[in-house]
Design an enzyme around this catalytic site. Sequence first.
Site, mmCIF file in Angstrom:
data_model
loop_
_atom_site.group_PDB
_atom_site.id
_atom_site.type_symbol
_atom_site.label_atom_id
_atom_site.label_comp_id
_atom_site.label_asym_id
_atom_site.label_seq_id
_atom_site.Cartn_x
_atom_site.Cartn_y
_atom_site.Cartn_z
ATOM 1 N N HIS A 133 -7.874 -19.756 -3.623
ATOM 2 C CA HIS A 133 -7.615 -19.693 -5.057
ATOM 3 C C HIS A 133 -7.096 -21.029 -5.545
ATOM 4 O O HIS A 133 -6.356 -21.713 -4.844
ATOM 5 C CB HIS A 133 -6.611 -18.575 -5.388
ATOM 6 C CG HIS A 133 -5.405 -18.578 -4.507
ATOM 7 N ND1 HIS A 133 -5.427 -18.068 -3.221
ATOM 8 C CD2 HIS A 133 -4.154 -19.041 -4.702
ATOM 9 C CE1 HIS A 133 -4.227 -18.202 -2.673
ATOM 10 N NE2 HIS A 133 -3.439 -18.804 -3.542
ATOM 11 N N HIS A 184 -4.715 -22.807 -8.182
ATOM 12 C CA HIS A 184 -3.605 -22.588 -9.111
ATOM 13 C C HIS A 184 -3.749 -23.556 -10.284
ATOM 14 O O HIS A 184 -3.936 -24.759 -10.076
ATOM 15 C CB HIS A 184 -2.258 -22.914 -8.453
ATOM 16 C CG HIS A 184 -1.824 -21.983 -7.373
ATOM 17 N ND1 HIS A 184 -0.936 -20.953 -7.597
ATOM 18 C CD2 HIS A 184 -2.128 -21.936 -6.055
ATOM 19 C CE1 HIS A 184 -0.710 -20.320 -6.457
ATOM 20 N NE2 HIS A 184 -1.424 -20.890 -5.502
HETATM 21 P P1 5GP Z 1 -0.576 -18.982 -2.324
HETATM 22 O O1 5GP Z 1 0.775 -19.289 -1.748
HETATM 23 O O2 5GP Z 1 -1.393 -18.128 -1.394
HETATM 24 O O3 5GP Z 1 -1.297 -20.218 -2.782
HETATM 25 O O4 5GP Z 1 -0.294 -18.195 -3.659
HETATM 26 C C1 5GP Z 1 -0.579 -16.848 -3.837
HETATM 27 C C2 5GP Z 1 -0.263 -16.533 -5.280
HETATM 28 O O5 5GP Z 1 -0.787 -15.258 -5.559
HETATM 29 C C3 5GP Z 1 1.232 -16.484 -5.582
HETATM 30 O O6 5GP Z 1 1.515 -17.385 -6.645
HETATM 31 C C4 5GP Z 1 1.479 -15.043 -5.979
HETATM 32 O O7 5GP Z 1 2.410 -14.918 -7.028
HETATM 33 C C5 5GP Z 1 0.109 -14.560 -6.385
HETATM 34 N N1 5GP Z 1 -0.149 -13.150 -6.128
HETATM 35 C C6 5GP Z 1 0.077 -12.493 -4.966
HETATM 36 N N2 5GP Z 1 -0.315 -11.199 -5.068
HETATM 37 C C7 5GP Z 1 -0.799 -11.058 -6.331
HETATM 38 C C8 5GP Z 1 -1.353 -9.948 -7.052
HETATM 39 O O8 5GP Z 1 -1.487 -8.826 -6.537
HETATM 40 N N3 5GP Z 1 -1.755 -10.185 -8.337
HETATM 41 C C9 5GP Z 1 -1.640 -11.409 -8.921
HETATM 42 N N4 5GP Z 1 -2.059 -11.531 -10.190
HETATM 43 N N5 5GP Z 1 -1.122 -12.468 -8.281
HETATM 44 C C10 5GP Z 1 -0.694 -12.298 -7.003
#
Ligand code: 5GP
Length: 140
Positions: free
Chosen positions: A100, A102
């Site tokens: 993903h 950001h």
């Molecule tokens: P990572 O550390 O993997 O780059 O970030 C994962 C992101 O996904 C985090 O910012 C977290 O808040 C978001 N996130 C995790 N679970 C969910 C979810 O079920 N729905 C949404 N909308 N965001 C999520």
Amino acid sequence: MSDSCVFCRIVDGDLPSRTVYEDDDVLAFLDANPLAPGHTLVVPKAHHRRLRELSEEESAALFAAVHELMEPIEAAVDADGSNVGINDGPAAGQEVPHLHVHVVPRFRDDGGRPIHAVAGEVPDLADDELDEIAAAIGET
Ligand code: 5GP
Ligand code: ZN
């Protein structure tokens, strides 16, 4: 598609999300724990962990969607700029194993830091080490 992947479940509509954009290959929705108003996640619909796993077409579709979203995201929250980033792999802080992008809107004097702040201790690399690294990247 992975049954246990939270973002696959969002893509499939099994879990709710505040979706802001959708096309054949890409979904974008608000982060559930936003670092700033408008913090958006842009994801390929296909389940891949790492950027390198996307096909050229999937990658192009993902970044085209990011490009298209920058202005509406910033306009919606009256932001002055954004940080755009990928935590690509657990060592880089990736928690959800579905790639993903950001998009974190930024505001003048919001107290945040630039993307330079994400890495660990800053290395002191000599010229020959920099030359070797550049050559190694170019060879692979
Ligand atoms: P990572 O550390 O993997 O780059 O970030 C994962 C992101 O996904 C985090 O910012 C977290 O808040 C978001 N996130 C995790 N679970 C969910 C979810 O079920 N729905 C949404 N909308 N965001 C999520
Ligand atoms: Zn997934």
